[in-house]
Write an enzyme that holds these catalytic residues in place. Structure first.
Site, short mmCIF file in Angstrom:
data_model
loop_
_atom_site.label_atom_id
_atom_site.label_comp_id
_atom_site.label_asym_id
_atom_site.label_seq_id
_atom_site.Cartn_x
_atom_site.Cartn_y
_atom_site.Cartn_z
N LYS A 56 0.80 -1.23 0.00
CA LYS A 56 0.00 0.00 0.00
C LYS A 56 0.83 1.28 0.00
O LYS A 56 0.44 2.28 -0.58
CB LYS A 56 -0.90 0.02 1.24
CG LYS A 56 -2.13 -0.84 1.15
CD LYS A 56 -2.93 -0.68 2.44
CE LYS A 56 -4.30 -1.26 2.31
NZ LYS A 56 -5.14 -1.01 3.49
N ASP A 81 -10.37 3.05 1.80
CA ASP A 81 -10.64 2.73 3.21
C ASP A 81 -11.32 3.91 3.91
O ASP A 81 -12.32 3.74 4.60
CB ASP A 81 -9.35 2.38 3.96
CG ASP A 81 -8.87 0.97 3.65
OD1 ASP A 81 -9.70 0.12 3.27
OD2 ASP A 81 -7.65 0.71 3.80
N GLY A 139 -2.69 2.45 9.44
CA GLY A 139 -3.22 2.62 8.10
C GLY A 139 -4.69 3.01 8.07
O GLY A 139 -5.09 3.96 7.39
P1 NAD Z 1 -1.87 -0.82 11.65
O1 NAD Z 1 -0.95 -1.92 12.05
O2 NAD Z 1 -1.52 0.05 10.52
O3 NAD Z 1 -2.14 0.12 12.95
C1 NAD Z 1 -2.36 -0.46 14.21
C2 NAD Z 1 -2.83 0.61 15.20
O4 NAD Z 1 -3.20 -0.05 16.42
C3 NAD Z 1 -1.75 1.63 15.57
O5 NAD Z 1 -2.35 2.88 15.82
C4 NAD Z 1 -1.20 1.05 16.87
O6 NAD Z 1 -0.58 2.02 17.69
C5 NAD Z 1 -2.47 0.54 17.51
N1 NAD Z 1 -2.23 -0.50 18.53
C6 NAD Z 1 -1.63 -1.69 18.35
N2 NAD Z 1 -1.58 -2.36 19.53
C7 NAD Z 1 -2.18 -1.57 20.45
C8 NAD Z 1 -2.46 -1.70 21.85
N3 NAD Z 1 -2.08 -2.80 22.53
N4 NAD Z 1 -3.10 -0.69 22.47
C9 NAD Z 1 -3.49 0.42 21.79
N5 NAD Z 1 -3.24 0.61 20.47
C10 NAD Z 1 -2.60 -0.38 19.81
O7 NAD Z 1 -3.28 -1.54 11.41
P2 NAD Z 1 -4.51 -1.01 10.52
O8 NAD Z 1 -4.45 -1.62 9.19
O9 NAD Z 1 -4.61 0.45 10.67
O10 NAD Z 1 -5.74 -1.73 11.28
C11 NAD Z 1 -6.22 -1.20 12.50
C12 NAD Z 1 -7.59 -1.81 12.79
O11 NAD Z 1 -8.49 -1.44 11.75
C13 NAD Z 1 -7.60 -3.33 12.85
O12 NAD Z 1 -8.48 -3.74 13.86
C14 NAD Z 1 -8.14 -3.73 11.48
O13 NAD Z 1 -8.85 -4.97 11.53
C15 NAD Z 1 -9.11 -2.61 11.22
N6 NAD Z 1 -9.37 -2.37 9.79
C16 NAD Z 1 -10.64 -2.46 9.37
C17 NAD Z 1 -10.94 -2.22 8.05
C18 NAD Z 1 -12.38 -2.32 7.60
O14 NAD Z 1 -12.63 -2.30 6.40
N7 NAD Z 1 -13.33 -2.40 8.51
C19 NAD Z 1 -9.94 -1.87 7.14
C20 NAD Z 1 -8.63 -1.78 7.60
C21 NAD Z 1 -8.35 -2.04 8.94
#
Ligand code: NAD
Length: 294
Positions: free
Chosen positions: A72, A115, A142
């Site tokens: 990405k 997204d 992300g």
């Molecule tokens: P990422 O790895 O880019 O970001 C992870 C985030 O979670 C960061 O801000 C990190 O600091 C935080 N984090 C991790 N562990 C933590 C903890 N123990 N306590 C507090 N914060 C914590 O991941 P992403 O791709 O941004 O995904 C984040 C969430 O969004 C996930 O749950 C993913 O399933 C969800 N998501 C959903 C969709 C959708 O279409 N619904 C799309 C993308 C991501």
């Protein structure tokens, strides 16, 4: 079984790992429903094979490709154009082979991030006009970045972002600075450990979003919110997590009397439907997709 012919057009999905993905089920259901002779297939593509894979979109006259991790934040190097929000958040999840006035693909590839669009479309579909709202957003990864940038461009008035002090914190500070520079939204960044500030901002907010991995496996027993007193009843509460369908945070909000609580299913569905519209120009029947995908 799709009726694949010599005319069938291809949409890709380029990521690694990718075999667990739900995306082709969603896309192919929509293409079938819309009467489009198009299929989506998933391809194992990482950063080492991304450049020739993107070149194949041009060579094979594909309609485009979805892009997921680890590609990405890299794929922009191989494209001709990038949409404003995707450029600001530095991540692309949809590459479109643009068309000429006759509807033929041109080989000029443009990157989007659906997204953030998907999250806000899901909010709109609930009948909520978010223009001028004040938001609290937990997360700077992300998903959070895409939500923040699209929301700021689409007239969220204030954005209060919280994150733990991990490797994502600095990225949050950069995004907040960028939003303040490039949009009319006023954005602020705080340490999630400051629960007093979190409570104050949640009490003053219209909409709350948790866009972290907290609430899903292996953190499904946890919530970023210490207790139900952080929620006021008229707050719109959203979680990007969709498995499980209800996170601990969502339960806390409901038990505190919050009526409007939404999981990440809407965001997931609409990011796909927006990408499908970018590829084919067609809207998909939302009720049908919700019923079939559960
Ligand atoms: P990422 O790895 O880019 O970001 C992870 C985030 O979670 C960061 O801000 C990190 O600091 C935080 N984090 C991790 N562990 C933590 C903890 N123990 N306590 C507090 N914060 C914590 O991941 P992403 O791709 O941004 O995904 C984040 C969430 O969004 C996930 O749950 C993913 O399933 C969800 N998501 C959903 C969709 C959708 O279409 N619904 C799309 C993308 C991501």
């Amino acid at each position: 079984m799709p009726n694949i012919t010599g005319h069938t057009e291809l949409v890709g999905l380029m990521a690694y790992p990718i075999r667990h993905t739900q995306s082709p089920v969603t896309h192919n259901l929509a293409y079938d429903k819309n009467g489009d002779d198009v299929i989506q297939l998933a391809f194992e593509v990482d950063n080492d094979t991304l450049e020739p894979a993107v070149e194949s979109i041009r060579a094979l006259k594909m309609l485009g490709s979805n892009i997921s991790m680890p590609n990405k934040t890299v794929v922009h190097k191989y494209l001709d154009d990038v949409d404003e929000a995707a450029g600001l958040c530095g991540a692309i999840n949809t590459v479109v082979n643009t068309r000429d006035e006759n509807g033929n693909v041109t080989g000029k590839l443009k990157g989007y991030n659906t997204d953030g669009m998907g999250y806000w479309q899901a909010i709109k579909e609930e009948g909520i006009d978010f223009k001028g709202m004040r938001m609290v957003l937990v997360g700077t990864g992300g998903a959070a970045t895409a939500i923040a940038v699209r929301g700021a461009l689409d007239a969220i008035k204030e954005l209060h972002v919280f994150n733990i002090r991990d490797k994502f914190y600095e990225r949050g500070e950069e995004i907040v600075e960028l939003i303040n520079k490039e949009t009319k939204c006023k954005a602020y960044m705080y340490d999630l450990a400051d629960k007093g500030k979190l409570k104050t901002e949640m009490q003053a907010a219209d909409i709350f979003c948790d866009a972290t991995g907290v609430g899903m496996h292996p953190l499904e027993e946890l919530s970023n919110i210490p207790d139900g007193s952080f929620f006021k009843e008229d707050l719109i509460v959203t979680d990007t997590v969709y498995a499980p369908r209800e996170t601990v945070m969502m339960k806390q909000a409901k038990e505190s009397g919050v009526k409007r609580v939404y999981n990440g299913m809407g965001m997931m569905l609409f990011q796909a439907l927006i990408a499908i519209k970018l590829y084919t120009g067609k809207d998909t029947d939302v009720a049908y997709m919700k019923e079939r995908l559960g």
